[in-house]
Design a protein around this motif. Sequence first.
Motif, PDB file in Angstrom:
ATOM      1  N   ILE A  98      33.604  34.186  70.008  1.00  0.00           N
ATOM      2  CA  ILE A  98      34.603  33.492  69.063  1.00  0.00           C
ATOM      3  C   ILE A  98      35.709  32.600  69.521  1.00  0.00           C
ATOM      4  O   ILE A  98      35.688  31.495  69.016  1.00  0.00           O
ATOM      5  N   ILE A  99      36.309  33.326  70.645  1.00  0.00           N
ATOM      6  CA  ILE A  99      37.538  32.279  71.232  1.00  0.00           C
ATOM      7  C   ILE A  99      37.024  31.243  71.727  1.00  0.00           C
ATOM      8  O   ILE A  99      37.656  29.977  71.575  1.00  0.00           O
ATOM      9  N   ASP A 100      36.009  30.951  72.211  1.00  0.00           N
ATOM     10  CA  ASP A 100      35.378  29.732  72.901  1.00  0.00           C
ATOM     11  C   ASP A 100      34.978  28.667  71.942  1.00  0.00           C
ATOM     12  O   ASP A 100      34.897  27.519  72.388  1.00  0.00           O
ATOM     13  N   ASN A 101      34.786  29.114  70.932  1.00  0.00           N
ATOM     14  CA  ASN A 101      33.942  28.287  69.629  1.00  0.00           C
ATOM     15  C   ASN A 101      35.055  28.117  68.600  1.00  0.00           C
ATOM     16  O   ASN A 101      34.251  27.327  67.413  1.00  0.00           O
ATOM     17  N   MET A 102      36.015  28.510  68.482  1.00  0.00           N
ATOM     18  CA  MET A 102      36.942  28.510  67.300  1.00  0.00           C
ATOM     19  C   MET A 102      37.794  27.452  67.132  1.00  0.00           C
ATOM     20  O   MET A 102      38.250  27.079  66.098  1.00  0.00           O
ATOM     21  N   TRP A 104      39.930  23.858  66.995  1.00  0.00           N
ATOM     22  CA  TRP A 104      39.672  22.456  66.479  1.00  0.00           C
ATOM     23  C   TRP A 104      39.104  21.619  67.611  1.00  0.00           C
ATOM     24  O   TRP A 104      38.071  20.935  67.259  1.00  0.00           O
ATOM     25  N   SER A 105      39.566  21.276  68.758  1.00  0.00           N
ATOM     26  CA  SER A 105      39.098  20.712  69.673  1.00  0.00           C
ATOM     27  C   SER A 105      37.607  20.904  70.070  1.00  0.00           C
ATOM     28  O   SER A 105      36.623  20.048  70.304  1.00  0.00           O
ATOM     29  N   ALA A 106      37.175  22.243  70.141  1.00  0.00           N
ATOM     30  CA  ALA A 106      35.914  22.627  70.228  1.00  0.00           C
ATOM     31  C   ALA A 106      35.048  22.175  69.004  1.00  0.00           C
ATOM     32  O   ALA A 106      33.637  21.816  69.425  1.00  0.00           O
ATOM     33  N   GLN A 107      35.420  22.233  67.662  1.00  0.00           N
ATOM     34  CA  GLN A 107      34.708  21.720  66.648  1.00  0.00           C
ATOM     35  C   GLN A 107      34.540  20.208  66.632  1.00  0.00           C
ATOM     36  O   GLN A 107      33.568  19.708  66.352  1.00  0.00           O
ATOM     37  N   VAL A 108      35.530  19.495  66.811  1.00  0.00           N
ATOM     38  CA  VAL A 108      35.635  18.162  66.576  1.00  0.00           C
ATOM     39  C   VAL A 108      35.106  17.339  68.047  1.00  0.00           C
ATOM     40  O   VAL A 108      34.506  16.594  67.910  1.00  0.00           O
ATOM     41  N   PHE A 109      35.496  17.749  69.016  1.00  0.00           N
ATOM     42  CA  PHE A 109      35.257  16.932  70.402  1.00  0.00           C
ATOM     43  C   PHE A 109      34.341  17.708  71.296  1.00  0.00           C
ATOM     44  O   PHE A 109      33.571  17.137  72.244  1.00  0.00           O
ATOM     45  N   GLY A 110      33.777  19.019  70.992  1.00  0.00           N
ATOM     46  CA  GLY A 110      33.057  19.851  72.008  1.00  0.00           C
ATOM     47  C   GLY A 110      31.547  19.885  71.472  1.00  0.00           C
ATOM     48  O   GLY A 110      31.088  19.477  70.579  1.00  0.00           O
ATOM     49  N   HIS A 111      30.821  21.052  72.161  1.00  0.00           N
ATOM     50  CA  HIS A 111      29.652  21.431  71.771  1.00  0.00           C
ATOM     51  C   HIS A 111      29.334  22.495  71.396  1.00  0.00           C
ATOM     52  O   HIS A 111      28.897  23.676  72.105  1.00  0.00           O
ATOM     53  N   ARG A 112      30.333  23.016  70.291  1.00  0.00           N
ATOM     54  CA  ARG A 112      30.723  24.722  70.183  1.00  0.00           C
ATOM     55  C   ARG A 112      29.209  25.158  69.179  1.00  0.00           C
ATOM     56  O   ARG A 112      28.551  24.580  69.003  1.00  0.00           O
ATOM     57  N   LYS A 113      29.176  26.679  69.493  1.00  0.00           N
ATOM     58  CA  LYS A 113      28.055  27.070  69.032  1.00  0.00           C
ATOM     59  C   LYS A 113      28.619  27.637  67.651  1.00  0.00           C
ATOM     60  O   LYS A 113      29.681  27.642  67.230  1.00  0.00           O
ATOM     61  N   THR A 114      27.583  27.858  66.704  1.00  0.00           N
ATOM     62  CA  THR A 114      28.110  28.012  65.398  1.00  0.00           C
ATOM     63  C   THR A 114      28.485  29.510  65.466  1.00  0.00           C
ATOM     64  O   THR A 114      28.064  30.482  65.884  1.00  0.00           O
ATOM     65  N   LEU A 115      29.777  29.755  64.784  1.00  0.00           N
ATOM     66  CA  LEU A 115      30.262  31.099  64.630  1.00  0.00           C
ATOM     67  C   LEU A 115      29.713  31.819  63.449  1.00  0.00           C
ATOM     68  O   LEU A 115      29.279  31.395  62.278  1.00  0.00           O
ATOM     69  N   ASP A 116      29.556  33.122  63.748  1.00  0.00           N
ATOM     70  CA  ASP A 116      29.000  34.186  62.661  1.00  0.00           C
ATOM     71  C   ASP A 116      30.289  34.372  61.836  1.00  0.00           C
ATOM     72  O   ASP A 116      31.541  34.002  61.865  1.00  0.00           O
ATOM     73  N   ILE A 117      30.310  35.438  60.829  1.00  0.00           N
ATOM     74  CA  ILE A 117      31.336  35.568  59.827  1.00  0.00           C
ATOM     75  C   ILE A 117      32.590  36.079  60.454  1.00  0.00           C
ATOM     76  O   ILE A 117      33.648  35.793  60.142  1.00  0.00           O
ATOM     77  N   ASN A 118      32.146  37.014  61.523  1.00  0.00           N
ATOM     78  CA  ASN A 118      33.473  37.555  62.242  1.00  0.00           C
ATOM     79  C   ASN A 118      34.396  36.309  62.736  1.00  0.00           C
ATOM     80  O   ASN A 118      35.396  36.133  62.782  1.00  0.00           O
ATOM     81  N   GLY A 119      33.524  35.437  63.538  1.00  0.00           N
ATOM     82  CA  GLY A 119      34.226  34.180  63.939  1.00  0.00           C
ATOM     83  C   GLY A 119      34.851  33.299  63.022  1.00  0.00           C
ATOM     84  O   GLY A 119      35.957  32.418  63.142  1.00  0.00           O
TER      85      GLY A 119
END
Length: 219
Positions: A98-102, A104-119
């Motif tokens: 959750i923390i590594d993929n939540m 703004w920068s991870a979403q806009v500039f990174g290669h984040r994993k899709t978060l489940d409902i908890n994330g």
Amino acid sequence: MVLSQIEAEKLAKIDHFMRDTLASDQSGHDSSHIDRVLALAKKILINEPQADEFIVLAAATLHDTYDDKLFKDPAAAKNKLAEFLQSISVDSQSMFEIIDNMSWSAQVFGHRKTLDINGQIVQDADRLEAIGAIAIIRTFKYGFAHDQIDYDPAIKPRDLTSKSEYRNEKQPILNHFYEKLFKIKDSLNTETAKKLAVKRDKFMHDFVAEYLAEYQLKA
């Protein structure tokens, strides 16, 4: 979902770890910020019964404890958190997912994993805390702590293309509203968060409009 006594005890230890870790923060990411994120997460949880309440509350509590904005050595801070979670028999992987993929920068500039409902709930709670009245104070507090000026009409908001540009290039604080904060409302996941965002987003737009009107009058 009702927390078990063991989960409640673990959350109390997690809360203590967070407060100790963030005790010296002066950037708007202190324990009062975490308390507000938690309150928002609990509000969203009411309408998301399929979520795991323990995971949501634990990740929400810990999400800034190794943030690279706050720590000179985020890897060491993350290792410290991993050791702590192991000591209280909490799966660190579920927290780190959750923390590594939540962010703004991870979403806009990174290669984040899709978060489940908890994330998604933790992300929404943190993003709601980034907009609205208190968020305006936090934005200026963070900016002034990093020697940023409030506004310069000659420096226009950017179309950001990298995390380095977003994080390291010094900009007037007001530009942050255009570069990120005004975009948050449309990035939320849950219906509860989307509804809560409407008033907060409008307040920020009204604030910036009033600021600019007063600035231009002075000019």
